[in-house]
Every structure is written in C-alpha cells, then in structure tokens.
Design an enzyme around this catalytic site. Sequence first.
Site, PDB file in Angstrom:
ATOM      1  CE1 TYR A  59      35.512  30.106  34.556  1.00 47.26           C
ATOM      2  CE2 TYR A  59      34.208  28.680  35.980  1.00 47.26           C
ATOM      3  CZ  TYR A  59      34.809  29.896  35.738  1.00 47.26           C
ATOM      4  OH  TYR A  59      34.731  30.909  36.670  1.00 47.26           O
ATOM      5  CE  LYS A  68      38.276  31.092  36.456  1.00 48.49           C
ATOM      6  NZ  LYS A  68      39.023  32.344  36.648  1.00 48.49           N
TER       7      LYS A  68
HETATM    8  N1  LIG Z   1      30.708  36.149  37.851  1.00 49.33           N
HETATM    9  C1  LIG Z   1      30.703  34.949  38.423  1.00 49.33           C
HETATM   10  O1  LIG Z   1      29.642  34.418  38.779  1.00 49.33           O
HETATM   11  C2  LIG Z   1      31.999  34.244  38.689  1.00 49.33           C
HETATM   12  C3  LIG Z   1      31.986  33.083  39.479  1.00 49.33           C
HETATM   13  C4  LIG Z   1      33.191  32.423  39.720  1.00 49.33           C
HETATM   14  C5  LIG Z   1      34.374  32.918  39.183  1.00 49.33           C
HETATM   15  N2  LIG Z   1      34.343  34.033  38.411  1.00 49.33           N
HETATM   16  C6  LIG Z   1      35.613  34.505  37.834  1.00 49.33           C
HETATM   17  O2  LIG Z   1      35.755  35.869  38.124  1.00 49.33           O
HETATM   18  C7  LIG Z   1      36.475  36.522  37.078  1.00 49.33           C
HETATM   19  C8  LIG Z   1      35.672  37.732  36.603  1.00 49.33           C
HETATM   20  O3  LIG Z   1      34.387  37.289  36.271  1.00 49.33           O
HETATM   21  P1  LIG Z   1      33.227  38.317  35.863  1.00 49.33           P
HETATM   22  O4  LIG Z   1      31.950  37.559  35.860  1.00 49.33           O
HETATM   23  O5  LIG Z   1      33.365  39.557  36.651  1.00 49.33           O
HETATM   24  O6  LIG Z   1      33.658  38.538  34.361  1.00 49.33           O
HETATM   25  P2  LIG Z   1      33.053  39.437  33.197  1.00 49.33           P
HETATM   26  O7  LIG Z   1      32.127  40.477  33.741  1.00 49.33           O
HETATM   27  O8  LIG Z   1      32.577  38.525  32.128  1.00 49.33           O
HETATM   28  O9  LIG Z   1      34.386  40.142  32.731  1.00 49.33           O
HETATM   29  C9  LIG Z   1      35.445  39.408  32.201  1.00 49.33           C
HETATM   30  C10 LIG Z   1      36.600  40.359  32.056  1.00 49.33           C
HETATM   31  O10 LIG Z   1      37.671  39.643  31.438  1.00 49.33           O
HETATM   32  C11 LIG Z   1      38.074  40.369  30.274  1.00 49.33           C
HETATM   33  N3  LIG Z   1      38.528  39.457  29.256  1.00 49.33           N
HETATM   34  C12 LIG Z   1      37.828  38.451  28.655  1.00 49.33           C
HETATM   35  N4  LIG Z   1      38.545  37.879  27.697  1.00 49.33           N
HETATM   36  C13 LIG Z   1      39.739  38.536  27.685  1.00 49.33           C
HETATM   37  C14 LIG Z   1      40.909  38.407  26.907  1.00 49.33           C
HETATM   38  N5  LIG Z   1      41.027  37.497  25.932  1.00 49.33           N
HETATM   39  N6  LIG Z   1      41.946  39.248  27.155  1.00 49.33           N
HETATM   40  C15 LIG Z   1      41.846  40.189  28.125  1.00 49.33           C
HETATM   41  N7  LIG Z   1      40.775  40.345  28.896  1.00 49.33           N
HETATM   42  C16 LIG Z   1      39.724  39.531  28.678  1.00 49.33           C
HETATM   43  C17 LIG Z   1      36.844  41.131  29.835  1.00 49.33           C
HETATM   44  O11 LIG Z   1      37.205  42.303  29.142  1.00 49.33           O
HETATM   45  P3  LIG Z   1      37.189  42.510  27.555  1.00 49.33           P
HETATM   46  O12 LIG Z   1      35.955  41.824  27.025  1.00 49.33           O
HETATM   47  O13 LIG Z   1      37.170  44.001  27.412  1.00 49.33           O
HETATM   48  O14 LIG Z   1      38.467  41.901  27.089  1.00 49.33           O
HETATM   49  C18 LIG Z   1      36.254  41.533  31.176  1.00 49.33           C
HETATM   50  O15 LIG Z   1      36.869  42.698  31.666  1.00 49.33           O
HETATM   51  C19 LIG Z   1      36.682  35.464  36.000  1.00 49.33           C
HETATM   52  O16 LIG Z   1      37.961  34.907  36.117  1.00 49.33           O
HETATM   53  C20 LIG Z   1      35.625  34.424  36.325  1.00 49.33           C
HETATM   54  O17 LIG Z   1      35.977  33.144  35.884  1.00 49.33           O
HETATM   55  C21 LIG Z   1      33.187  34.702  38.142  1.00 49.33           C
END
Ligand SMILES: NC(=O)c1ccc[n+]([C@@H]2O[C@H](COP(=O)([O-])OP(=O)(O)OC[C@H]3O[C@@H](n4cnc5c(N)ncnc54)[C@H](OP(=O)(O)O)[C@@H]3O)[C@@H](O)[C@H]2O)c1
Length: 267
Positions: A157, A161
């Site tokens: 990861y 990133k």
């Molecule tokens: N939340 C945090 O604390 C945090 C911190 C730092 C960075 N981020 C980054 O922010 C972004 C969003 O995070 P989040 O926490 O909001 O994520 P999340 O709620 O887990 O949602 C992930 C999204 O990505 C989609 N996804 C996963 N695998 C996929 C695939 N193979 N093909 C197409 N779509 C896919 C999922 O949809 P489906 O399951 O329907 O495919 C979902 O819509 C990510 O890039 C994450 O690394 C998050």
Amino acid sequence: MPVPSPSATSRAVITGASSGIGMELARALAARGHSLILVARRGDVLEELAAELHRQHGVTVEVRAVDLSEPTSVEVLAAEFAGREISILCNNAGIATFGPVSELDADYERAQVLLNVNAVHDLTLAVLPQMVARRSGGILMVGSTAGNMPIPNNATYAATKAFVNTFSESLRGEVSGQGVHVTLLAPGPVRTQTPSADEASIVDKMVPDFLWHSSAKVAEMSLDALSHNKMRVVPGTLSKAMSVAGGYSPRAVVAPIVGGFYRKLGG
Ligand SMILES: NC(=O)c1ccc[n+]([C@@H]2O[C@H](COP(=O)([O-])OP(=O)(O)OC[C@H]3O[C@@H](n4cnc5c(N)ncnc54)[C@H](OP(=O)(O)O)[C@@H]3O)[C@@H](O)[C@H]2O)c1
C-alpha cells in the site's frame, strides 16, 4: 483558469464511487452541477447513488461497473474516456493490506498494485491529451500520507501510494501552465461515520475518534483545492504530522517506528 464549469456534454469521473470518499466526491460534484460517470465493481450500489443524485440535482449520472484491477476492463474504460469529454477525473478507488507481505495473499497484493497504480496511470493517460488540447480539466489523485514514508507491514500500500503522490505532484508541474489542474489528496484516517463497537475495525480501535476526518468534509476540501489548483490537500492533524514526519525525518528512523504501529493493524 478554474476547473471546468459543468456542461451538458462533459462528465466528471469518480472511481471508487460506491463508498467512502468516492461516494462523497460524487455527491459533492453533483451538488456543484456536474454530470457524472461513477466507477466501481458494485453496480447496484452505483445505480442507487446515480438515481439519488439525478433526483436531487437533476444531473446525468452514468454507471460503469468495472473491476479496475482487471487490465482488460481498464483498457476498455480508458478507450471510452479518451473519446468522451471528461472534464474532471477523480482517481480515488484504492485498497490496502496490513501485515508482512510474505504472509499476505499474493494475488491480492498484485491486484492492489493493478488498482492503486496501473488503473490510476491508465485512466490519467486516457484523459490527459484531451484536457491539454482543451486547455481545461481537473485531475484529483487520491494518494495517502502512507505514500510519504516506508511502512513495514503496509508495504504494498505505502509503495502504491508513493507512486500516486509522486505522479500527481510531478504531473502537476508539467500541465499547470496548460490549464489543467492536478491536486493530490493525501489523507490520514477518513471514514464516513463512527462505527458501533461491534463494527469497529482494528484501525478504528487504534486511532482515537478525534483524529478521524469525515469523508464528506474531505471531499469538499479536495474539490475546493482542485478548483484552486492546490498541489496537495492534507486534511487533519494526524495527516499533517505524518506528512511532516515522512518529509523531513530520515527514512531509516521512521520505518521501524511506523512499522511497529502497523504491525498491530496486521492482526
Ligand atoms: N479512508 C482512509 O482512511 C484513507 C486514508 C488515506 C487514503 N485513502 C485512500 O482514499 C481512497 C478511498 O478510500 P476509502 O476509505 O473511501 O475507500 P472505501 O470506502 O474502502 O472504498 C473503496 C472504493 O474503491 C472501490 N474499489 C475497490 N476495489 C476496486 C476494484 N478492484 N475495482 C474498482 N473499484 C474498486 C470500492 O468499490 P467496489 O467494492 O464496489 O468495487 C469502493 O468504492 C483510496 O484510494 C484509499 O487508499 C483512504
């Protein structure tokens, strides 16, 4: 020039729109009048969101139920986007794993790289030429504070990133004079709502509530930053501290400290 105003023919694309930050980006863009293309695997969730946003804001919302870790599916989607008028691309979909790479599922680790890196790269390459030709467009890259430093027990990861963070800030330097905005969102802990004790993940339990940022707030901050062509948006105290630590501390010092914390998440 500001990020393009909404129009009947243009579309803002959000990957990973079926939950979390991506769903809130979709809501915020629709509220600002943009017609959308929502991408994720769960088509039923996207269709429900599309109906909600059309009803609330009168915008057109298209759904693409695509697995972005499948290179052939990404190729088809990229070809479609190259031929459409894409005004904004939010490269948001991403997954993370915790624990030693040697103990993690190798296929899932590979899928993580394909999703977090290759799909981001391919979709960006697909829309960039038209944005440069129009001298207008916005690309929001969702990286992470995790991309600023080596993180044992979160290695794939953190490395993916690091790609997103560096690609975003490098690309911005290339196209900022050509009317195309590129902004990196590099968040720390973000969630849509505080989970119940039963639902709380190990990350929820280890990071105190006051350090979490809401997905809705992060989405609004990110779109504001994109419209002002900010290089990087880092929401929250913990994220800012991690950014500073990652940017200014020797990597050999940071790695074991952060790795010790992430070892606990690997459970
Ligand atoms: N939340 C945090 O604390 C945090 C911190 C730092 C960075 N981020 C980054 O922010 C972004 C969003 O995070 P989040 O926490 O909001 O994520 P999340 O709620 O887990 O949602 C992930 C999204 O990505 C989609 N996804 C996963 N695998 C996929 C695939 N193979 N093909 C197409 N779509 C896919 C999922 O949809 P489906 O399951 O329907 O495919 C979902 O819509 C990510 O890039 C994450 O690394 C998050």
